[in-house]
Motif scaffolding. Structure first.
Motif, PDB file in Angstrom:
ATOM      1  N   SER A  33       0.829  -1.193   0.000  1.00 23.03           N
ATOM      2  CA  SER A  33       0.000   0.000   0.000  1.00 23.03           C
ATOM      3  C   SER A  33       0.875   1.259   0.000  1.00 23.03           C
ATOM      4  O   SER A  33       0.575   2.248  -0.683  1.00 23.03           O
ATOM      5  CB  SER A  33      -0.934  -0.083   1.203  1.00 23.03           C
ATOM      6  N   VAL A  34       1.991   1.214   0.723  1.00 19.74           N
ATOM      7  CA  VAL A  34       2.960   2.309   0.642  1.00 19.74           C
ATOM      8  C   VAL A  34       3.508   2.407  -0.780  1.00 19.74           C
ATOM      9  O   VAL A  34       3.590   3.487  -1.371  1.00 19.74           O
ATOM     10  CB  VAL A  34       4.144   2.080   1.607  1.00 19.74           C
ATOM     11  N   TRP A  35       3.838   1.257  -1.316  1.00 20.91           N
ATOM     12  CA  TRP A  35       4.393   1.178  -2.665  1.00 20.91           C
ATOM     13  C   TRP A  35       3.459   1.868  -3.666  1.00 20.91           C
ATOM     14  O   TRP A  35       3.884   2.641  -4.518  1.00 20.91           O
ATOM     15  CB  TRP A  35       4.591  -0.294  -3.026  1.00 20.91           C
ATOM     16  N   ALA A  36       2.148   1.576  -3.517  1.00 16.48           N
ATOM     17  CA  ALA A  36       1.184   2.127  -4.462  1.00 16.48           C
ATOM     18  C   ALA A  36       1.025   3.635  -4.272  1.00 16.48           C
ATOM     19  O   ALA A  36       0.730   4.371  -5.213  1.00 16.48           O
ATOM     20  CB  ALA A  36      -0.158   1.428  -4.296  1.00 16.48           C
ATOM     21  N   ALA A  37       1.213   4.088  -3.015  1.00 19.98           N
ATOM     22  CA  ALA A  37       1.003   5.510  -2.743  1.00 19.98           C
ATOM     23  C   ALA A  37       2.182   6.358  -3.221  1.00 19.98           C
ATOM     24  O   ALA A  37       2.048   7.574  -3.397  1.00 19.98           O
ATOM     25  CB  ALA A  37       0.784   5.722  -1.254  1.00 19.98           C
ATOM     26  N   LEU A  38       3.340   5.718  -3.416  1.00 16.92           N
ATOM     27  CA  LEU A  38       4.518   6.471  -3.832  1.00 16.92           C
ATOM     28  C   LEU A  38       4.495   6.692  -5.337  1.00 16.92           C
ATOM     29  O   LEU A  38       3.955   5.880  -6.084  1.00 16.92           O
ATOM     30  CB  LEU A  38       5.784   5.714  -3.430  1.00 16.92           C
ATOM     31  N   ARG A  39       5.109   7.816  -5.768  1.00 16.90           N
ATOM     32  CA  ARG A  39       5.056   8.134  -7.193  1.00 16.90           C
ATOM     33  C   ARG A  39       6.348   7.756  -7.919  1.00 16.90           C
ATOM     34  O   ARG A  39       6.316   7.229  -9.015  1.00 16.90           O
ATOM     35  CB  ARG A  39       4.804   9.631  -7.379  1.00 16.90           C
ATOM     36  N   HIS A  40       7.487   8.008  -7.256  1.00 13.07           N
ATOM     37  CA  HIS A  40       8.753   7.858  -7.969  1.00 13.07           C
ATOM     38  C   HIS A  40       9.178   6.406  -8.088  1.00 13.07           C
ATOM     39  O   HIS A  40       9.044   5.640  -7.154  1.00 13.07           O
ATOM     40  CB  HIS A  40       9.855   8.622  -7.226  1.00 13.07           C
TER      41      HIS A  40
END
Lengths: 531, 335
Positions: A359-366
């Motif tokens: 979920s963190v992964w998905a929220a990050l853009r870069h």
């Protein structure tokens, strides 16, 4: 407000939302990073001892490294070589009976708690084994023989699954074309089949090599003395046998370095598929085989069935002689429920880790951040379990009564160890969810809980159940984490088997092995049914 | 839904098993004795001693067992001052210096002058009391070996097969290491190399090795001179005998002490005194299959042949050289 400051404050608030919404994932990431940092710090700092560099000059050290590499190399090569004719037959010989059952059995073999297999091998080929009278006088199971037999048993099925899928992926158009062009068997292999295999062979060999290089239970139980020891076992022994943390530290760094570089090389070889549901062969056009090839494949298939089932079959008659009373007196029932409880908790926890990190992964853009997050989730693949466990154990010793709280660490460490696997399996599904529903979800503007419950989790469910079952089986068979955190009065099923087999209570060991197998099988049935 | 219930049931049963394992039965003071597992097993002396001691102490005795003496020490040092141990029982004389240095045990303050300890033991340790001893030797089957080796040199030079224990994990294995060092000193590397040619396997503990030997897997197994007594008395079997080596034998004295962190030091001392009583000594000898430390214990004749001429090794010298000797063994036996 000047433009730059505005941008800054925007970033800042984005960061805040990330922290407030993704606290669980950030916590998981932080936990895993801290855990491993502390593990190494504690090993390095124990009683101020530094790594035992004198080991460089110790021939034993080089012997251990040589043996670790040698047995892993042999296991990997033999597993793949033996898998080739069998997978080919599975993919191309439509008359083979029970192919689906075989491929399902393969899956079970690959994740089978190794203690079950070890008991079976001892009963079959040990000194008073069923087959031993037919072997030459000099036969010894303990040492390289036993280690190879066990490693091939555990990894051949994996190679078979990967290679079969690979062979099945050859489109029937290619086969037809090769037939029209009048290719000989050899030409067809070289021009049609080899290109498909070539892509995965190095990765499969490398992966099996890594698994065998980090193997613990098999080498501990079947090594039979200092002549056949691997680094993983040597780390365990220098801590638990010698109580020599500085030597353990040196060995741990060595293993980390070797396993790490193997992994880095391996990750360049590409990827492969093995968990996909087993197909029962192409319904399409399959080329005619020469008689000798067909025969070779069928003989290989029969041999594989024998090899993969005999060590388990031999447990059945043996288990009948088991003394139930003795087992009940040793607390079999509480050991069983404890094992199940630990394994279920560990697999649930690893799901929580994986989902929150994704979920963190998905929220990050870069994409750079994506890479960092993935590598944190995947790095327990590279770090030997033994190193992490030992570090954590020593670190927390002054503050925690391990005798009482060891089970918490067993759950935690098992969850961390299966995390790379869980993460890898869930990752594509989460990515496709983001692509398909990410915007929709933002538009609907539901609260996160509702969204997770009604859309996200149902979407992930098939994969979730699958990885849950797999991690359950892996945690159920754990030996190495328990070796550090467990104790004799508080055993799990694999450790009970190890103790029973160690004191030559083979019948009881066989019975408990079968019990463990039943639970592993139930876990996997769930997987196959839901997949 | 079914599966959810399944998990729920598992969690509940798991938690139950966690909590029951820590339940304490009643209000009696509890004496926790750390020892090795063959001592507490149903065929070892542990259960009988527990019953006998609880009958006089008005307390509850709990055993916590490790695989063997060496892992017992490792456990103590890992637990440090958080240990639950009141009594540490089952280390051997060679491990005493290390245990004392680490501050894991306290002085016993017992007056042993009235206890007729065997003079050969020459016991005057301030922290530990001995509770049994035995001589290391190789056991063989009379039906298979007609002319047993009469010296270590003869055994090493022969082509007889041997099973012994890992010196890092088991006290007999460590005993063999000391024994070989005493006999061969600087030439120990070659002795180990010679032995490795005869070795069937090196096991983690005594019981694995002995079980393999009984199944006929080797000509000799490393054990104690008292082992034949077990076969004679329990199985009425005269088949197994203990070798006598002209170089002499090394003794192992098993010891007990009060933990430095005991909450019940008085009760713990009471237990040490109990260990030295005549009846206790007789129970230990005939269930742990070792020799009693008192000279006035009546034992069956089978025990008579267990005495040997003793080589002596000071525990301090053993302690000083342990790591080096282990390295010698490890590289020579690992080929």
């Amino acid at each position: 407000m000047p433009q730059a400051a505005k941008l800054n404050s925007q970033r800042y608030s984005q960061g805040l939302t990330l922290v407030s919404k993704q606290w669980l994932g950030l916590l998981s990431l932080g936990f895993i990073v801290t855990l491993s940092l502390l593990a190494f710090v504690s090993l390095a700092g124990w009683s101020g001892e530094s790594a035992a560099t004198y080991l460089w000059k110790d021939p034993w050290f080089w012997q251990v490294i040589r043996f670790s590499l040698w047995q892993a190399g042999l296991s990997a090569l033999l597993s793949v070589l033996l898998a080739l004719p069998i997978s080919r037959a599975l993919a191309l010989d439509p008359k083979l009976p029970a192919r689906r059952a075989f491929l399902r059995w393969c899956l079970l073999c690959f994740v089978m708690p190794s203690l079950i297999l070890i008991t079976g091998l001892v009963a079959l080929l040990g000194r008073s084994g069923v087959l031993t009278p037919w072997l030459s006088d000099g036969w010894r199971l303990y040492g390289l023989n036993g280690i190879l037999l066990a490693h091939i048993f555990l990894n051949l099925p994996f190679a078979i699954r990967v290679l079969t899928l690979q062979w099945q992926s050859i489109p029937s158009a290619a086969w037809k074309l090769s037939a029209q062009l009048g290719f000989s068997g050899w030409q067809r292999f070289y021009l049609v089949e080899w290109p498909v295999l070539r892509g995965v062979l190095p990765a499969v060999i490398g992966f099996i090599f890594l698994l065998c290089f980090n193997s613990f239970a098999v080498v501990l139980a079947l090594g039979g003395g200092p002549a056949a020891s691997t680094l993983e076992v040597a780390i365990f022994q220098s801590l638990k046998y010698d109580f020599n943390p500085s030597e353990a530290l040196f060995l741990a760094w060595t293993q980390l370095l070797l396993a790490g570089s193997i992994y880095v090389m391996l990750s360049r070889f590409g990827r492969f598929q093995w968990l996909a549901p087993a197909q029962s062969g192409q319904s399409d056009w399959i080329p005619q085989q020469s008689l000798s090839m067909t025969l070779l494949g069928r003989i290989g298939y029969v041999m594989a069935w024998l090899y993969l089932t005999l060590p388990i079959m031999v447990l059945l008659p043996l288990a009948k002689q088991a003394n139930w009373q003795l087992l009940l007196n040793t607390g079999l029932l509480s050991i069983l429920s404890r094992s199940l409880f630990l394994a279920v908790s560990a697999s649930l926890l690893s799901l929580v880790f994986a989902l929150s990190i994704l979920s963190v992964w998905a929220a990050l853009r870069h994409s750079r951040w994506h890479m960092w997050v993935s590598s944190i989730a995947l790095y327990p693949l590279v770090v030997p379990t033994m190193v992490l466990s030992v570090g954590l154990y020593i670190l927390m010793m002054p503050y925690l009564d391990w005798y009482r709280w060891g089970w918490v660490a067993i759950v935690l460490m098992n969850a961390v160890v299966v995390l790379p696997f869980v993460f890898k399996q869930l990752h594509p599904r989460v990515a496709s969810y983001q692509q398909q529903y990410g915007r929709l979800q933002a538009d609907l503007n539901q609260d996160r809980f509702t969204c997770w419950r009604h859309i996200y989790l149902p979407y992930l469910k098939p994969v979730l159940l699958q990885v849950m079952a797999m991690s359950f089986v892996l945690a159920l068979g754990d030996m190495s984490i328990f070796a550090i955190f467990g104790n004799d009065d508080w055993r799990t099923l694999p450790w009970l088997i190890y103790t029973l087999a160690g004191s030559y209570r083979l019948a009881e060991a066989a019975l408990v092995s079968l019990l463990l197998l039943v639970f592993a099988y139930l876990g996997l049935r769930w997987l196959e049914r839901s997949a | 839904m079914k599966s959810r219930h399944f998990i729920h049931a598992l969690c509940v049963s798991g938690l139950l098993s966690l909590s029951t394992s820590q339940a304490i039965a009643n209000d009696l003071p509890e004496l926790t004795v750390y020892t090795y597992s063959s001592f507490t097993s149903s065929w070892g002396p542990g259960p009988v001693l527990k019953e006998a001691f609880e009958a006089v102490c008005d307390c509850k005795l709990t055993y916590v067992s490790s695989d063997d003496g060496v892992s017992l020490l490792n456990r103590l040092r890992l637990e440090g001052d958080r240990t639950r141990a009141d009594v540490v029982m089952g280390l051997d004389d060679m491990l005493m210096p290390q245990t004392k240095q680490l501050g894991l045990v306290q002085q016993h303050h017992l007056d042993l002058t009235n206890v007729p300890l065997k003079p050969a033991l020459n016991w005057n340790d301030s922290h530990f009391v001995p509770f049994d001893y035995g001589f290391f030797t190789f056991i063989y089957d009379r039906n298979r070996i007609e002319q047993p080796a009469t010296s270590m040199a003869e055994l090493l030079a022969s082509n007889a097969s041997v099973i012994y224990q890992d010196p890092r994990t088991s006290t007999p294995g460590q005993g063999l290491m000391h024994w070989i060092q005493l006999i061969y000193q600087n030439d120990a590397v070659n002795a180990w190399r010679q032995l490795s040619g005869n070795t069937v396997t090196v096991t983690k503990g005594w019981s694995e090795a002995y079980a393999m030997f009984l199944q006929g897997e080797a000509d000799y197994v490393l054990s104690y001179t008292t082992s034949p007594a077990y076969h004679q008395l329990v199985e009425e079997n005269d088949q197994y005998a203990a070798a006598t080596f002209s170089e002499g034998h090394l003794a192992q004295i098993e010891v007990a002490a009060v933990s430095a962190f005991s909450q019940q030091p008085d009760l713990a001392r009471e237990f040490l005194t109990f260990l030295l009583e005549v009846d206790t000594q007789s129970i230990i000898a005939q269930n742990n299959w070792m020799l009693p430390v008192r000279s006035d214990v009546e034992l069956p004749d089978a025990f008579n042949s267990a005495e040997r001429s003793a080589l002596s090794l000071s525990p301090d010298a053993a302690e000083e050289n342990r790591r080096e000797w282990l390295r010698v063994w490890r590289s020579a036996a690992g080929r």
